[in-house]
Design a protein around this motif. Structure first.
Motif, PDB file in Angstrom:
ATOM      1  N   PHE A 181       3.283  54.434 -16.376  1.00 48.69           N
ATOM      2  CA  PHE A 181       2.630  53.210 -16.825  1.00 48.69           C
ATOM      3  C   PHE A 181       3.047  51.975 -16.029  1.00 48.69           C
ATOM      4  CE2 PHE A 181       3.206  56.087 -20.457  1.00 48.69           C
ATOM      5  CZ  PHE A 181       1.883  56.313 -20.799  1.00 48.69           C
ATOM      6  N   THR A 182       4.222  52.009 -15.396  1.00 49.92           N
ATOM      7  CA  THR A 182       4.726  50.826 -14.707  1.00 49.92           C
ATOM      8  C   THR A 182       5.844  51.220 -13.746  1.00 49.92           C
ATOM      9  OG1 THR A 182       5.776  48.651 -15.019  1.00 49.92           O
ATOM     10  CG2 THR A 182       6.378  50.390 -16.557  1.00 49.92           C
ATOM     11  N   ASN A 183       6.091  50.354 -12.766  1.00 47.10           N
ATOM     12  CA  ASN A 183       7.221  50.544 -11.858  1.00 47.10           C
ATOM     13  C   ASN A 183       8.347  49.549 -12.143  1.00 47.10           C
ATOM     14  OD1 ASN A 183       6.038  52.662 -10.321  1.00 47.10           O
ATOM     15  ND2 ASN A 183       4.805  51.160  -9.199  1.00 47.10           N
ATOM     16  N   GLU A 184       8.138  48.665 -13.120  1.00 49.09           N
ATOM     17  CA  GLU A 184       9.118  47.630 -13.422  1.00 49.09           C
ATOM     18  C   GLU A 184      10.243  48.225 -14.272  1.00 49.09           C
ATOM     19  OE1 GLU A 184      11.398  44.604 -14.432  1.00 49.09           O
ATOM     20  OE2 GLU A 184      10.214  45.349 -16.120  1.00 49.09           O
ATOM     21  N   PRO A 185      11.503  48.139 -13.820  1.00 48.38           N
ATOM     22  CA  PRO A 185      12.599  48.837 -14.505  1.00 48.38           C
ATOM     23  C   PRO A 185      12.751  48.482 -15.988  1.00 48.38           C
ATOM     24  CG  PRO A 185      13.318  48.112 -12.343  1.00 48.38           C
ATOM     25  CD  PRO A 185      11.966  47.509 -12.569  1.00 48.38           C
ATOM     26  N   LYS A 186      12.679  47.195 -16.338  1.00 53.72           N
ATOM     27  CA  LYS A 186      12.847  46.812 -17.746  1.00 53.72           C
ATOM     28  C   LYS A 186      11.714  47.363 -18.608  1.00 53.72           C
ATOM     29  CE  LYS A 186      15.750  42.718 -17.242  1.00 53.72           C
ATOM     30  NZ  LYS A 186      15.911  41.269 -17.555  1.00 53.72           N
ATOM     31  N   ALA A 187      10.517  47.385 -18.058  1.00 52.60           N
ATOM     32  CA  ALA A 187       9.377  47.942 -18.800  1.00 52.60           C
ATOM     33  C   ALA A 187       9.547  49.450 -18.976  1.00 52.60           C
ATOM     34  CB  ALA A 187       8.074  47.625 -18.078  1.00 52.60           C
ATOM     35  N   ILE A 188      10.024  50.130 -17.923  1.00 44.83           N
ATOM     36  CA  ILE A 188      10.287  51.570 -18.023  1.00 44.83           C
ATOM     37  C   ILE A 188      11.306  51.832 -19.118  1.00 44.83           C
ATOM     38  CG2 ILE A 188      11.382  53.528 -16.853  1.00 44.83           C
ATOM     39  CD1 ILE A 188      10.075  52.552 -14.269  1.00 44.83           C
ATOM     40  N   ASN A 189      12.367  51.043 -19.142  1.00 40.92           N
ATOM     41  CA  ASN A 189      13.411  51.213 -20.158  1.00 40.92           C
ATOM     42  C   ASN A 189      12.860  51.013 -21.560  1.00 40.92           C
ATOM     43  OD1 ASN A 189      15.295  51.701 -18.168  1.00 40.92           O
ATOM     44  ND2 ASN A 189      16.086  49.609 -18.147  1.00 40.92           N
ATOM     45  N   PHE A 190      12.035  49.980 -21.744  1.00 43.27           N
ATOM     46  CA  PHE A 190      11.491  49.692 -23.077  1.00 43.27           C
ATOM     47  C   PHE A 190      10.534  50.786 -23.521  1.00 43.27           C
ATOM     48  CE2 PHE A 190       8.380  47.816 -25.974  1.00 43.27           C
ATOM     49  CZ  PHE A 190       9.228  47.358 -26.983  1.00 43.27           C
ATOM     50  N   ILE A 191       9.700  51.256 -22.616  1.00 37.67           N
ATOM     51  CA  ILE A 191       8.772  52.338 -22.966  1.00 37.67           C
ATOM     52  C   ILE A 191       9.557  53.600 -23.335  1.00 37.67           C
ATOM     53  CG2 ILE A 191       7.002  53.895 -22.056  1.00 37.67           C
ATOM     54  CD1 ILE A 191       6.023  51.516 -20.339  1.00 37.67           C
ATOM     55  N   ASN A 192      10.586  53.905 -22.556  1.00 38.95           N
ATOM     56  CA  ASN A 192      11.418  55.075 -22.863  1.00 38.95           C
ATOM     57  C   ASN A 192      12.071  54.944 -24.230  1.00 38.95           C
ATOM     58  OD1 ASN A 192      14.649  56.001 -22.475  1.00 38.95           O
ATOM     59  ND2 ASN A 192      13.099  57.584 -22.148  1.00 38.95           N
ATOM     60  N   TRP A 193      12.615  53.761 -24.515  1.00 44.19           N
ATOM     61  CA  TRP A 193      13.239  53.535 -25.826  1.00 44.19           C
ATOM     62  C   TRP A 193      12.221  53.724 -26.940  1.00 44.19           C
ATOM     63  CZ3 TRP A 193      12.268  49.506 -29.416  1.00 44.19           C
ATOM     64  CH2 TRP A 193      13.134  49.492 -30.513  1.00 44.19           C
ATOM     65  N   SER A 194      11.037  53.175 -26.786  1.00 47.26           N
ATOM     66  CA  SER A 194      10.011  53.243 -27.836  1.00 47.26           C
ATOM     67  C   SER A 194       9.550  54.675 -28.080  1.00 47.26           C
ATOM     68  CB  SER A 194       8.815  52.362 -27.453  1.00 47.26           C
ATOM     69  OG  SER A 194       9.206  51.029 -27.240  1.00 47.26           O
ATOM     70  N   LEU A 195       9.209  55.384 -26.997  1.00 43.40           N
ATOM     71  CA  LEU A 195       8.707  56.750 -27.149  1.00 43.40           C
ATOM     72  C   LEU A 195       9.794  57.689 -27.679  1.00 43.40           C
ATOM     73  CD1 LEU A 195       6.583  57.149 -23.876  1.00 43.40           C
ATOM     74  CD2 LEU A 195       5.756  56.703 -26.202  1.00 43.40           C
ATOM     75  N   SER A 196      10.999  57.538 -27.157  1.00 44.06           N
ATOM     76  CA  SER A 196      12.072  58.429 -27.607  1.00 44.06           C
ATOM     77  C   SER A 196      12.508  58.103 -29.026  1.00 44.06           C
ATOM     78  CB  SER A 196      13.268  58.362 -26.651  1.00 44.06           C
ATOM     79  OG  SER A 196      13.859  57.075 -26.645  1.00 44.06           O
ATOM     80  N   LEU A 197      12.405  56.836 -29.435  1.00 38.76           N
ATOM     81  CA  LEU A 197      12.699  56.478 -30.828  1.00 38.76           C
ATOM     82  C   LEU A 197      11.708  57.152 -31.771  1.00 38.76           C
ATOM     83  CD1 LEU A 197      14.315  54.835 -32.905  1.00 38.76           C
ATOM     84  CD2 LEU A 197      12.733  52.927 -32.480  1.00 38.76           C
ATOM     85  N   ALA A 198      10.444  57.175 -31.386  1.00 38.68           N
ATOM     86  CA  ALA A 198       9.441  57.873 -32.202  1.00 38.68           C
ATOM     87  C   ALA A 198       9.782  59.358 -32.312  1.00 38.68           C
ATOM     88  CB  ALA A 198       8.049  57.682 -31.595  1.00 38.68           C
ATOM     89  N   LEU A 199      10.230  59.963 -31.205  1.00 29.67           N
ATOM     90  CA  LEU A 199      10.627  61.371 -31.232  1.00 29.67           C
ATOM     91  C   LEU A 199      11.840  61.574 -32.136  1.00 29.67           C
ATOM     92  CD1 LEU A 199      10.384  64.281 -30.207  1.00 29.67           C
ATOM     93  CD2 LEU A 199      11.750  63.604 -28.202  1.00 29.67           C
ATOM     94  N   ALA A 200      12.815  60.663 -32.059  1.00 29.09           N
ATOM     95  CA  ALA A 200      14.007  60.772 -32.901  1.00 29.09           C
ATOM     96  C   ALA A 200      13.645  60.683 -34.381  1.00 29.09           C
ATOM     97  CB  ALA A 200      15.009  59.678 -32.534  1.00 29.09           C
ATOM     98  N   ILE A 201      12.725  59.789 -34.718  1.00 28.44           N
ATOM     99  CA  ILE A 201      12.289  59.665 -36.118  1.00 28.44           C
ATOM    100  C   ILE A 201      11.627  60.950 -36.585  1.00 28.44           C
ATOM    101  CG2 ILE A 201      10.689  58.454 -37.656  1.00 28.44           C
ATOM    102  CD1 ILE A 201      11.231  55.914 -35.956  1.00 28.44           C
ATOM    103  N   LEU A 202      10.826  61.557 -35.705  1.00 28.74           N
ATOM    104  CA  LEU A 202      10.170  62.824 -36.052  1.00 28.74           C
ATOM    105  C   LEU A 202      11.211  63.922 -36.281  1.00 28.74           C
ATOM    106  CD1 LEU A 202       7.555  64.476 -36.365  1.00 28.74           C
ATOM    107  CD2 LEU A 202       7.605  64.866 -33.895  1.00 28.74           C
ATOM    108  N   ILE A 203      12.216  64.014 -35.394  1.00 30.13           N
ATOM    109  CA  ILE A 203      13.281  65.012 -35.556  1.00 30.13           C
ATOM    110  C   ILE A 203      14.043  64.771 -36.855  1.00 30.13           C
ATOM    111  CG2 ILE A 203      15.485  65.807 -34.592  1.00 30.13           C
ATOM    112  CD1 ILE A 203      14.315  65.179 -31.797  1.00 30.13           C
TER     113      ILE A 203
END
Length: 411
Positions: A181-203
């Motif tokens: 979705f992006t090459n900007e490091p802070k945006a990559i970090n935020f997207i990773n945090w958001s998607l992985s948080l959703a996965l953690a909630i599911l687990i």
């Protein structure tokens, strides 16, 4: 704004690492006494009269899971968010040197963790009594206290769901698919945090909540279950699984899945398959090999197995953070395979020694089983391993290994 760099106090990385480890054992022991006493006092001030009216066994268990929850929510989960998913955002922006940088880092982590805990319980507690803040902070009856203990324990182990879902998104998948979705490091970090948080909630919803609220029944039929018959058995498998999925990012240069491919998401999927299959093999072997240790130590076999693999994890993390993945590629003669196999041998040998000794020594250590007669909660042979692990990780990522390492002005 002044800039600082980190410098080892001792030139030899093994000596420097050993001094860091020795310092952390002493520090973690003292810090746990203070932390545990503080949050034991907090819950006494909030619910003291109600707790005094409960049977001692229930009151003691409630205090234990409350202090454990404070530790898991305030320290473990936010470290994952800050250090791994978000890449330590704005850590050096104020221009401070250590230890002030680390103190601010810990303060931010505690605040994030508190917000996460309150948000989850305020939301779930509307309809789920075990997560209702009135039950959690002020149980008035024995029945309410037992419900609060179940709810707190399930809530506490969101930390494990975060380890499974959010750390693996970094260690196995390198934050993929955020890069799509992006090459900007802070945006990559935020997207990773958001998607992985959703996965953690599911687990958490799929495994931890039914696992700790078990047994729930409807018309006499149990509607929850644990994969291995008990949560302790489930946790033993998870620790083997965690060890294997951490390896690629903890000094092993993307191996073992790198033998197959480096391209994501295939690299992550291969690593995930290796971790799942390997966890079954390791847990099965450990059940056979550690039976004698369990019998002699008086601990349940699943507890010994979980603590054993946690010992491997602790050594692997310590070697990566404190011993700088010794030996270096240069020290291994430029042979990456030799370097990795040497480090793996070190981790397995030292981890096995730690794991075999732990069931017998944890009860003497303030970080796990010895309250020194002060009466504060201790976390036992499994969770007690985190009382060393978590301060060690904060000392590496938040405090830059201060005070053994030094902050010096950048030239």
């Amino acid at each position: 704004m002044p800039e600082f760099v980190t410098k080892r106090r001792f030139d030899n990385p093994l000596l420097n690492g050993f001094m860091l480890f020795l310092f952390m054992i002493i520090y973690a022991s003292i810090a746990w006494i203070i932390f545990s006493q503080f949050f034991n006092l907090i819950i006494t001030l909030i619910a003291g009269s109600a707790l005094d009216a409960l049977p001692h066994e229930i009151s003691h268990k409630y205090r234990e899971v409350f202090v454990e929850g404070a530790f898991f929510w305030l320290a473990i989960t936010p470290w994952i968010w800050m250090a791994l998913n978000l890449g330590n955002p704005n850590k050096y922006d104020k221009g401070y040197k250590q230890p002030m940088v680390g103190i601010i880092y810990v303060g931010k982590a505690f605040l994030w963790g508190l917000i996460g805990f309150l948000f989850s319980c305020l939301l779930l507690g509307i309809f789920w009594k075990p997560f209702n803040l009135a039950y959690i902070f002020n149980p008035q009856t024995e029945e309410q206290a037992m419900i609060a203990i179940k709810g707190l324990t399930a809530s506490n182990f969101f930390a494990l769901a975060s380890i499974l879902g959010q750390i693996s998104s970094v260690s196995l998948f390198g934050k993929w698919p955020a890069q799509l979705f992006t090459n900007e490091p802070k945006a990559i970090n935020f997207i990773n945090w958001s998607l992985s948080l959703a996965l953690a909630i599911l687990i958490w919803a799929a495994i931890m909540i039914p696992g700790f609220l078990d047994p729930l029944a409807f018309n006499g039929t149990e509607i929850t279950a644990n994969p291995w018959g008990s949560w302790v058995g489930t946790n033993a498998w998870f620790q083997a699984f965690i060890f294997l999925f951490l390896m690629p990012a903890e000094g092993f240069a993307g191996y073992p899945q790198r033998l197959v491919t480096r391209k994501q998401p295939w690299s992550g999927l291969v690593g995930l398959a290796i971790a799942i299959g390997g966890a079954f093999l390791l847990r099965g072997a450990a059940n056979v090999l550690l039976g004698g240790i369990a019998e002699v130590s008086g601990l349940a076999l699943d507890v010994v197995v979980a603590a054993f693999f946690l010992s491997w994890i602790n050594v692997m993390l310590t070697w990566h953070q404190y011993f700088e993945d010794y030996p270096s590629l240069e020290q291994a003669g430029g042979n990456e395979g030799k370097r990795i196999l040497t480090q793996l041998a070190i981790v397995l040998v030292l981890g096995t020694i730690w794991g075999l000794a732990w069931p017998f020594v944890y009860k003497y250590l303030p970080i796990a089983g010895n309250d020194l007669g002060l009466g504060h909660p201790v976390l036992g042979p499994v969770a007690g391993q985190f009382v060393y692990m978590v301060p060690m990780l904060y000392s590496a990522t938040g405090f830059d290994r201060w005070p053994i390492n030094q902050n010096v002005p950048k030239v």
